[in-house]
Design an enzyme around this catalytic site. Structure first.
Site, PDB file in Angstrom:
ATOM      1  N   HIS A 279       0.849  -1.191   0.000  1.00  0.00           N
ATOM      2  CA  HIS A 279       0.000   0.000   0.000  1.00  0.00           C
ATOM      3  C   HIS A 279       0.885   1.241   0.000  1.00  0.00           C
ATOM      4  CE1 HIS A 279      -3.411  -2.624   1.042  1.00  0.00           C
ATOM      5  NE2 HIS A 279      -2.527  -3.231   1.812  1.00  0.00           N
ATOM      6  N   ASP A 309      -1.032 -11.261   0.882  1.00  0.00           N
ATOM      7  CA  ASP A 309      -0.908 -11.262   2.338  1.00  0.00           C
ATOM      8  C   ASP A 309      -2.197 -10.982   3.085  1.00  0.00           C
ATOM      9  OD1 ASP A 309      -0.890  -8.645   1.506  1.00  0.00           O
ATOM     10  OD2 ASP A 309       0.838  -8.021   2.675  1.00  0.00           O
ATOM     11  N   TYR A 539      -6.766   2.390  -8.370  1.00  0.00           N
ATOM     12  CA  TYR A 539      -5.316   2.552  -8.432  1.00  0.00           C
ATOM     13  C   TYR A 539      -4.630   1.320  -9.007  1.00  0.00           C
ATOM     14  CZ  TYR A 539      -4.805  -0.126  -4.025  1.00  0.00           C
ATOM     15  OH  TYR A 539      -4.822  -1.104  -3.059  1.00  0.00           O
TER      16      TYR A 539
END
Length: 998
Positions: A279, A309, A539
């Site tokens: 992120h 993850d 994104y």
């Protein structure tokens, strides 16, 4: 009109355009002082001409003034050449087609020659002409009077207004909607109307951004490790130990670019390695899948092989039952909010805490909807070792199984359903395959052990009578389930047997017939009736990266946002969970994260790849692996090897792994640069994540203030490095960040509903939802339950994944939900760690392991409530003042560890004592929180503390910053995977006196 006359007209137009360019540049310098400063940066000669020299004009830039002459200069510094006058006129107009511009560059009918730095400078200047009042005049945002301007920006904690005066941020607030914005949706259910408020929410960590921008831990200047000499002794053993000295940007960029060139030439392909975090700060342009992906593809870096993850168990286990590879095995949730309100009778939240995890960027949007659910008196059940924030707020029945034993509880529930005929026989017989084999295992016909509630009690600690009662009520009611933080991902799927837990969740819902009214996946976090028939990329679509291989670009974006080639020739990957082994031992193995097919995860990815060099240069970008990846001390030690000749770290704050770099490049925040985004829309592998919001909210991310100190945007840093290596033009295409923002705006559907000028002024746009119920999406999986073609509004699975008719059935070999997984049966039918049917596999680090005698406490470490991974933690910001996040003791903010009173009393621990949480992998100094919110034998501490603060040598001494992942195991869930098992962790706790050793 003849062709000859058209050509003559174009020649005249071209000459007029060039003459006007000189006057326009000088006029703009007079009108906009900041542009005048920009013009003074470079003295050079620019030639703009027709390729055959039949026409041209050259411009002299000197001390901020521009003069020009007709003709061709014999030695211009930069030459821009067009194939003919018609093309020149077409591409030099203000509203030019970006596709035509890119196409001209690709076929060399437009060329720009000269030093890269000057070429990029010229291109930036020419494109700035069309937006001069915005870029240099500050004509954007909303004037609030008294010298205050209101801007907008976005964050991982939601979008916000930013109020600025005299170049400084005064405050940030959530976005409250005005009279121009549309009304929200209304859901009619059980004789009531449910409508969300007219505002956009923001998390607590989102609203700390002002203090994060002005954090005392901001990196403001380029730095060099004091004992690092790129031409002499590098002293790699001192990474993490030595101090730093300030250097200039020129020196820093020269060192980085020369090291990239040296290592690449000396060691060959694969020797450069770039690794970013999962992120980053918000925005489609500055996000790492955009700016960074283009950078690493342009220069040829080895990539990181990511592990899923947050989806571990669903990806490596759950997806083999039903596909959903594009969501990494987690469920669809279209229109589930309305269905749940109308038809459900119970909600089971299993290892699910959306009030903490906010549905991945969804902030507190779902809280009001869960309030609606409470008001309808729908029964709620929580299953979690920790009495989490959602359970504490919503109330209901709480079951607290021992960590890693949830699957046993799930199998016992299935046993009750089978023996009492409490399951959907129609669905099982017509929509599933292999149930008989799983049923025989549940009944004990395979191994002689019936999976009864009494059997599970010995594993989970949950009384058999309670599990039987839960199963009977669940099986007799229309029940929704939320397995994980947002009805898929997180918590229990991140343990040693996380795959089997995720599989058991899906098998239970298959027994109940998911897709029929009132029976589905969801916790009111996803599935709002918003309009998804309006294009705006998330994104993960890759922004301007042009990367078709590792982003969602090829599905949604590439047709709308053309770009020059951004394709890397390097095919080497380094497994993220094995970076330390790759550095220290020179080899590692991982498995890829593939969203396209069930079989994509079966291909081993060895490091080094055939014919490639081992990594010699490490470019670390954003975020900290030392906090978010297991057994974090490995990463500290790996930095100190001389196998890695050069380390550069590009970050906003001085935290985590920054102190291990040879060169530090300071990055500005997204409050100090331009960007554009949509609230909670990540896209890519979790498409349409905006369906967790109450309003579709698009926003420009204004450059609210100038970058602090000498910090620069990621894009600018990458452009500067690329210019030094001769690829600045291919990387930037001559665009600034603002230009890319405008190009992204044009690539979306926003120009159909709001002008660019109004968008820049207001800062955001709210899209009307779908008001009419008949126009809303069909409920997720209702198509499957009823045997219809898939009618979910998404492009996945790919056509090649269907075994019969396109959009008929699931993504499995049979097209059915498979209790017996065909993909696993083909791959390895005898794998005891991942059997072809869902089984209970005890955790290899749990109560039955040898380590339990030495470390008798089971540590769980879910995602935190008050920060977004490491990004929002620490940094001397106001987030430290939240006592549930950090606890101040003697002026230091310690990470909390929660412990049951019985366990605390045995160890002489009192509330807020400093304690050492330790095992054979390391130790962490925490503040004890004595609480009844977990049972004896279990302790709780969130992951993702940002501050690494060893009390002695890095990697070899206790950490008091709160890096809980120092303690978690680096072993993968199963051998044939690249998976994290952080929630299977045995520890011991003792009082910290500052003088113990491990």
């Amino acid at each position: 009109m003849s062709f000859r006359k058209v050509s003559a007209n174009k020649q005249i137009q071209f000459s007029t355009t060039l003459l006007g360019l000189e006057k326009l540049l000088n006029f703009s310098a007079k009108r906009y002082p900041s542009f005048a400063v920009h013009l003074k940066k470079k003295n050079f000669t620019l030639q703009i001409k027709i390729r055959d020299n039949s026409q041209g004009r050259f411009f002299t830039f000197k001390n901020g003034r521009v003069s020009s002459k007709n003709g061709v200069h014999p030695g211009a510094d930069v030459t821009m050449a067009f194939e003919d006058a018609a093309l020149a006129c077409h591409l030099m107009k203000f509203n030019r087609s970006q596709l035509d511009f890119i196409s001209a560059g690709k076929d060399f009918s437009l060329t720009v020659n000269g030093p890269d730095e000057l070429c990029v400078y010229v291109a930036n200047m020419l494109t700035a002409i069309t937006n001069m009042s915005t870029i240099f005049g500050g004509n954007f945002g909303t004037d609030m009077g008294n010298g205050v301007k209101r801007y907008t920006t976005g964050s991982n904690g939601g979008p916000m207004f930013v109020y600025v005066k005299d170049g400084k941020i005064l405050r940030t607030t959530p976005i409250d909607l005005d009279s121009e914005d549309p009304e929200p949706f209304t859901i009619n259910a059980r004789g009531r109307k449910f409508t969300p408020p007219r505002r956009v929410t923001c998390t607590s960590h989102g609203l700390t951004w002002k203090s994060m921008v002005y954090s005392p831990d901001r990196l403001l200047y380029p730095m060099k490790r004091v004992d690092f000499d790129p031409k002499g002794n590098r002293n790699t053993q001192n990474r993490g130990i030595s101090g730093y000295e300030r250097i200039s940007w020129d020196e820093a960029l020269d060192i980085v670019s020369s090291e990239i060139a040296r290592v690449k030439k000396t060691h060959g392909p694969g020797s450069l390695f770039f690794a970013g975090s999962s992120h980053h700060t918000w925005g489609n342009i500055g996000y790492h899948l955009s700016a960074s992906d283009r950078f690493i593809n342009t220069l040829g870096f080895s990539r990181i092989c990511m592990n899923p993850d947050s989806w571990e168990g669903f990806y490596w286990g759950g997806m083999h039952h039903w596909g959903n590879t594009a969501k990494l095995g987690s469920p669809d949730q279209y229109s589930t909010v309305e269905d749940q309100l109308k038809n459900s009778e119970m909600l089971v939240m299993w290892s699910s805490d959306p009030e903490s995890t906010s549905g991945a960027y969804g902030t507190y949007e779902g809280a009001i909807r869960r309030e609606w659910l409470k008001s309808l008196d729908i029964k709620i059940v929580h299953i979690d070792p920790f009495y989490n924030h959602t359970a504490a707020w919503m109330g209901g029945k709480w079951f607290s199984p021992r960590p890693g034993t949830d699957t046993a509880m799930a199998l016992a529930i299935a046993y009750v359903w089978i023996t009492q005929d409490l399951y959907d026989k129609f669905f099982v017989e017509n929509r599933t395959k292999g149930f008989a084999l799983w049923r025989d295992y549940i009944l004990g016909k395979e191994d002689g052990i019936p999976k009864t509630p009494e059997w599970q009690e010995k594993e989970t600690g949950i009384p058999a009578k309670d599990v039987r009662a839960l199963a009977e009520e669940w099986g007799s009611k229309k029940t929704y389930m939320s397995p994980g933080g947002m009805a898929g991902v997180g918590s229990a799927c991140r343990g040693a047997n996380g795959g089997e837990w995720a599989r058991s969740m899906l098998c239970l819902m298959a027994m109940q017939g998911f897709g029929k009214p009132g029976v589905n996946f969801g916790a009111m976090q996803f599935g709002t009736p918003l309009n998804h028939r309006f294009f705006f990329p998330g994104y993960a679509e890759g922004g301007f990266s042009g990367d078709y291989n590792f982003t969602g670009s090829p599905v949604n974006l590439y047709q709308r946002m053309p770009s020059t080639p951004s394709v890397s020739s390097i095919t080497q990957f380094v497994p993220r969970l094995r970076i330390p082994e790759a550095f220290l031992e020179g080899h590692a193995m991982g498995y890829p994260m593939n969203p396209y097919s069930l079989e994509g995860q079966f291909f081993p990815a060895p490091y080094p790849s055939p014919g490639h060099s081992q990594v010699k240069l490490y470019y670390k970008y954003g975020g900290a692996y030392m906090s978010t990846q297991p057994e974090s001390n490995r990463y500290a030690l790996a930095y100190q090897t001389d196998n890695i000749e050069f380390v550069v770290n590009q970050s906003i704050w001085n935290e985590g792994e920054v102190r291990f770099a040879d060169i530090i490049l300071p990055v500005c925040t997204n409050f100090e640069r331009w960007d554009i985004g949509e609230f909670a829309h990540s896209g890519g592998i979790i498409d349409k994540t905006f369906l967790q919001c109450n309003h579709r909210t698009f926003f420009v991310q204004h450059k609210c203030i100038e970058p602090l100190g000498e910090s620069r945007s990621d894009f600018q840093i990458y452009t500067d490095i690329c210019c030094r290596l001769g690829v600045g033009v291919p990387y930037s295409e001559g665009n600034t960040e603002f230009d890319w923002v405008k190009r992204m705006f044009d690539a979306t559907d926003l120009p159909k509903v709001i002008s660019w000028r109004k968008f820049l002024t207001k800062g955001y746009y709210i899209l009307p939802p779908i008001y009419d119920e008949k126009d809303r999406d069909p409920v997720a999986y209702n198509w499957f339950y009823e045997g219809r073609l898939k009618d979910a509004p998404e492009l996945t699975p790919l056509p090649s994944e269907y075994k019969e008719e396109y959009r008929r059935g699931l993504q499995t070999q049979s097209g059915l939900f498979e209790f017996e997984c065909s993909s696993l049966k083909r791959f390895d039918p005898n794998d005891p760690e991942r059997p072809v049917i869902n089984k209970y596999v005890p955790s290899w680090e749990g109560r039955s392991s040898e380590l339990y005698q030495k470390y008798p406490l089971q540590l769980i470490s879910p995602h935190p409530r008050y920060s977004h991974h490491t990004m929002s933690d620490g940094k001397g910001t106001v987030i430290n003042e939240i006592s549930n996040h950090r606890i101040s003791i003697n002026g230091y903010h310690y990470w909390p560890v929660r412990i049951n009173p019985e366990d605390a009393e045995k160890r002489g621990i009192k509330h807020h004592d400093l304690v050492e949480v330790y095992n054979g992998r390391g130790s962490v100094i925490c503040a004890a929180v004595v609480t009844q919110r977990l049972n004896p034998g279990t302790v709780h501490a969130y992951e993702s503390a940002a501050k690494y603060d060893p009390t002695g040598l890095p990697g070899k001494s206790p950490d008091r910053g709160g890096l809980i992942n120092i303690l978690t195991p680096s072993r993968t869930q199963i051998r044939q995977s690249h998976s994290m098992a952080a929630n299977s962790c045995l520890v011991e706790i003792r009082l910290w006196k500052g003088d113990q050793s491990k």
